[in-house]
Motif scaffolding. Structure first.
Motif, mmCIF file in Angstrom:
data_model
loop_
_atom_site.group_PDB
_atom_site.id
_atom_site.type_symbol
_atom_site.label_atom_id
_atom_site.label_comp_id
_atom_site.label_asym_id
_atom_site.label_seq_id
_atom_site.Cartn_x
_atom_site.Cartn_y
_atom_site.Cartn_z
ATOM 1 N N GLU A 66 -16.621 19.906 -1.539
ATOM 2 C CA GLU A 66 -15.672 20.926 -1.081
ATOM 3 C C GLU A 66 -15.524 20.815 0.434
ATOM 4 O O GLU A 66 -16.475 20.540 1.146
ATOM 5 N N ALA A 67 -14.292 21.034 0.905
ATOM 6 C CA ALA A 67 -14.017 20.929 2.351
ATOM 7 C C ALA A 67 -14.586 22.103 3.098
ATOM 8 O O ALA A 67 -14.856 23.140 2.601
ATOM 9 N N TRP A 103 -4.967 18.927 -6.638
ATOM 10 C CA TRP A 103 -5.450 20.226 -6.166
ATOM 11 C C TRP A 103 -5.460 20.207 -4.655
ATOM 12 O O TRP A 103 -5.395 19.167 -4.027
ATOM 13 N N GLN A 104 -5.506 21.412 -4.070
ATOM 14 C CA GLN A 104 -5.557 21.485 -2.612
ATOM 15 C C GLN A 104 -6.378 22.670 -2.176
ATOM 16 O O GLN A 104 -6.521 23.650 -2.891
ATOM 17 N N ASP A 105 -6.949 22.519 -0.982
ATOM 18 C CA ASP A 105 -7.671 23.611 -0.352
ATOM 19 C C ASP A 105 -7.004 23.883 0.992
ATOM 20 O O ASP A 105 -5.857 23.520 1.193
ATOM 21 N N GLU A 106 -7.705 24.488 1.900
ATOM 22 C CA GLU A 106 -7.123 24.825 3.201
ATOM 23 C C GLU A 106 -6.737 23.598 4.021
ATOM 24 O O GLU A 106 -5.840 23.652 4.827
ATOM 25 N N GLU A 107 -7.434 22.481 3.828
ATOM 26 C CA GLU A 107 -7.239 21.323 4.686
ATOM 27 C C GLU A 107 -6.666 20.098 3.986
ATOM 28 O O GLU A 107 -5.948 19.326 4.591
ATOM 29 N N GLU A 155 -7.348 1.636 -14.377
ATOM 30 C CA GLU A 155 -7.377 1.907 -12.943
ATOM 31 C C GLU A 155 -7.306 3.392 -12.678
ATOM 32 O O GLU A 155 -6.801 4.161 -13.485
ATOM 33 N N ILE A 156 -7.870 3.770 -11.551
ATOM 34 C CA ILE A 156 -7.814 5.150 -11.065
ATOM 35 C C ILE A 156 -7.317 5.071 -9.636
ATOM 36 O O ILE A 156 -7.834 4.307 -8.826
ATOM 37 N N ARG A 157 -6.313 5.865 -9.321
ATOM 38 C CA ARG A 157 -5.805 5.953 -7.948
ATOM 39 C C ARG A 157 -6.135 7.339 -7.417
ATOM 40 O O ARG A 157 -5.869 8.336 -8.075
ATOM 41 N N ILE A 158 -6.707 7.372 -6.240
ATOM 42 C CA ILE A 158 -7.030 8.638 -5.593
ATOM 43 C C ILE A 158 -6.268 8.683 -4.280
ATOM 44 O O ILE A 158 -6.381 7.785 -3.449
ATOM 45 N N ILE A 159 -5.477 9.731 -4.117
ATOM 46 C CA ILE A 159 -4.655 9.909 -2.925
ATOM 47 C C ILE A 159 -5.093 11.197 -2.254
ATOM 48 O O ILE A 159 -5.149 12.252 -2.891
ATOM 49 N N GLU A 160 -5.412 11.120 -0.975
ATOM 50 C CA GLU A 160 -5.875 12.287 -0.233
ATOM 51 C C GLU A 160 -5.039 12.404 1.023
ATOM 52 O O GLU A 160 -4.794 11.411 1.705
ATOM 53 N N GLY A 161 -4.569 13.612 1.309
ATOM 54 C CA GLY A 161 -3.764 13.809 2.503
ATOM 55 C C GLY A 161 -3.960 15.203 3.054
ATOM 56 O O GLY A 161 -4.599 16.055 2.440
ATOM 57 N N VAL A 162 -3.381 15.434 4.202
ATOM 58 C CA VAL A 162 -3.454 16.741 4.840
ATOM 59 C C VAL A 162 -2.574 17.705 4.059
ATOM 60 O O VAL A 162 -1.428 17.401 3.733
ATOM 61 N N SER A 163 -3.118 18.864 3.728
ATOM 62 C CA SER A 163 -2.393 19.884 2.991
ATOM 63 C C SER A 163 -1.309 20.483 3.872
ATOM 64 O O SER A 163 -1.531 20.793 5.034
ATOM 65 N N GLU A 164 -0.108 20.621 3.292
ATOM 66 C CA GLU A 164 1.000 21.235 4.020
ATOM 67 C C GLU A 164 1.198 22.643 3.493
ATOM 68 O O GLU A 164 1.596 22.837 2.359
ATOM 69 N N LYS A 165 0.914 23.617 4.316
ATOM 70 C CA LYS A 165 0.967 25.018 3.896
ATOM 71 C C LYS A 165 2.365 25.484 3.515
ATOM 72 O O LYS A 165 2.522 26.434 2.793
ATOM 73 N N GLY A 166 3.402 24.812 3.988
ATOM 74 C CA GLY A 166 4.767 25.235 3.702
ATOM 75 C C GLY A 166 5.228 24.915 2.294
ATOM 76 O O GLY A 166 6.263 25.397 1.862
ATOM 77 N N LEU A 167 4.471 24.108 1.544
ATOM 78 C CA LEU A 167 4.894 23.747 0.207
ATOM 79 C C LEU A 167 4.695 24.927 -0.739
ATOM 80 O O LEU A 167 3.648 25.542 -0.754
ATOM 81 N N TYR A 190 -1.826 24.387 -15.312
ATOM 82 C CA TYR A 190 -2.649 24.862 -14.204
ATOM 83 C C TYR A 190 -4.116 24.721 -14.578
ATOM 84 O O TYR A 190 -4.505 24.936 -15.727
ATOM 85 N N ILE A 191 -4.935 24.349 -13.581
ATOM 86 C CA ILE A 191 -6.344 24.062 -13.813
ATOM 87 C C ILE A 191 -7.135 24.427 -12.559
ATOM 88 O O ILE A 191 -6.584 24.427 -11.464
ATOM 89 N N GLN A 192 -8.408 24.757 -12.709
ATOM 90 C CA GLN A 192 -9.285 25.052 -11.578
ATOM 91 C C GLN A 192 -10.168 23.844 -11.299
ATOM 92 O O GLN A 192 -10.758 23.283 -12.218
ATOM 93 N N VAL A 193 -10.235 23.436 -10.031
ATOM 94 C CA VAL A 193 -11.108 22.354 -9.590
ATOM 95 C C VAL A 193 -11.993 22.930 -8.494
ATOM 96 O O VAL A 193 -11.505 23.260 -7.410
ATOM 97 N N ASN A 194 -13.267 23.113 -8.774
ATOM 98 C CA ASN A 194 -14.192 23.712 -7.800
ATOM 99 C C ASN A 194 -13.625 24.996 -7.194
ATOM 100 O O ASN A 194 -13.607 25.179 -5.993
ATOM 101 N N ASN A 195 -13.127 25.873 -8.048
ATOM 102 C CA ASN A 195 -12.555 27.166 -7.655
ATOM 103 C C ASN A 195 -11.290 27.048 -6.810
ATOM 104 O O ASN A 195 -10.933 27.975 -6.101
ATOM 105 N N MET A 196 -10.615 25.906 -6.872
ATOM 106 C CA MET A 196 -9.335 25.725 -6.187
ATOM 107 C C MET A 196 -8.258 25.515 -7.240
ATOM 108 O O MET A 196 -8.504 24.922 -8.290
ATOM 109 N N ASN A 197 -7.051 26.013 -6.958
ATOM 110 C CA ASN A 197 -5.946 25.866 -7.887
ATOM 111 C C ASN A 197 -5.438 24.438 -7.895
ATOM 112 O O ASN A 197 -5.336 23.788 -6.860
ATOM 113 N N GLY A 198 -5.097 23.968 -9.085
ATOM 114 C CA GLY A 198 -4.551 22.631 -9.226
ATOM 115 C C GLY A 198 -3.682 22.531 -10.456
ATOM 116 O O GLY A 198 -3.500 23.499 -11.195
ATOM 117 N N THR A 199 -3.126 21.346 -10.674
ATOM 118 C CA THR A 199 -2.351 21.068 -11.879
ATOM 119 C C THR A 199 -2.742 19.704 -12.421
ATOM 120 O O THR A 199 -3.159 18.824 -11.676
#
Length: 83
Positions: free
Chosen positions: A82-83, A55-59, A8-20, A32-41
């Motif tokens: 990409e968003a 990973w997260q972007d602006e949104e 199984e694969i679970r994909i969770i998508e939510g609004v990015s919280e800038k305060g984290l 640490y890893i790059q996903v489409n030029n975005m930082n991730g783990t």
């Protein structure tokens, strides 16, 4: 959630919280890893039987949880528009 037999694969998508301060790291053993030029783990979870790629972007923040290997998880992540 996507399933095929016992896999199984679970994909969770939510609004990015800038305060984290950092991307969520489930067991503090993330790489640490790059996903489409975005930082991730990518982190082992559930005793290392599965991995969480986050990973997260602006949104959005996206997490993929699966027993797939790192290369397969990264291929799936890079297929997201990409968003």
């Amino acid at each position: 959630m996507y399933t095929k037999g016992d896999n199984e694969i679970r994909i969770i998508e939510g609004v990015s919280e800038k305060g984290l301060p950092e991307i969520q790291d489930f067991e503090n053993e993330g790489e640490y890893i790059q996903v489409n030029n975005m930082n991730g783990t990518i982190s082992p979870i559930f005793g290392g039987n599965m991995k969480a790629l986050t990973w997260q972007d602006e949104e959005l923040e996206v997490t993929i949880i699966s027993s797939l290997d790192k290369a397969e998880l990264l291929n799936i992540a890079e297929s997201f528009p990409e968003a």
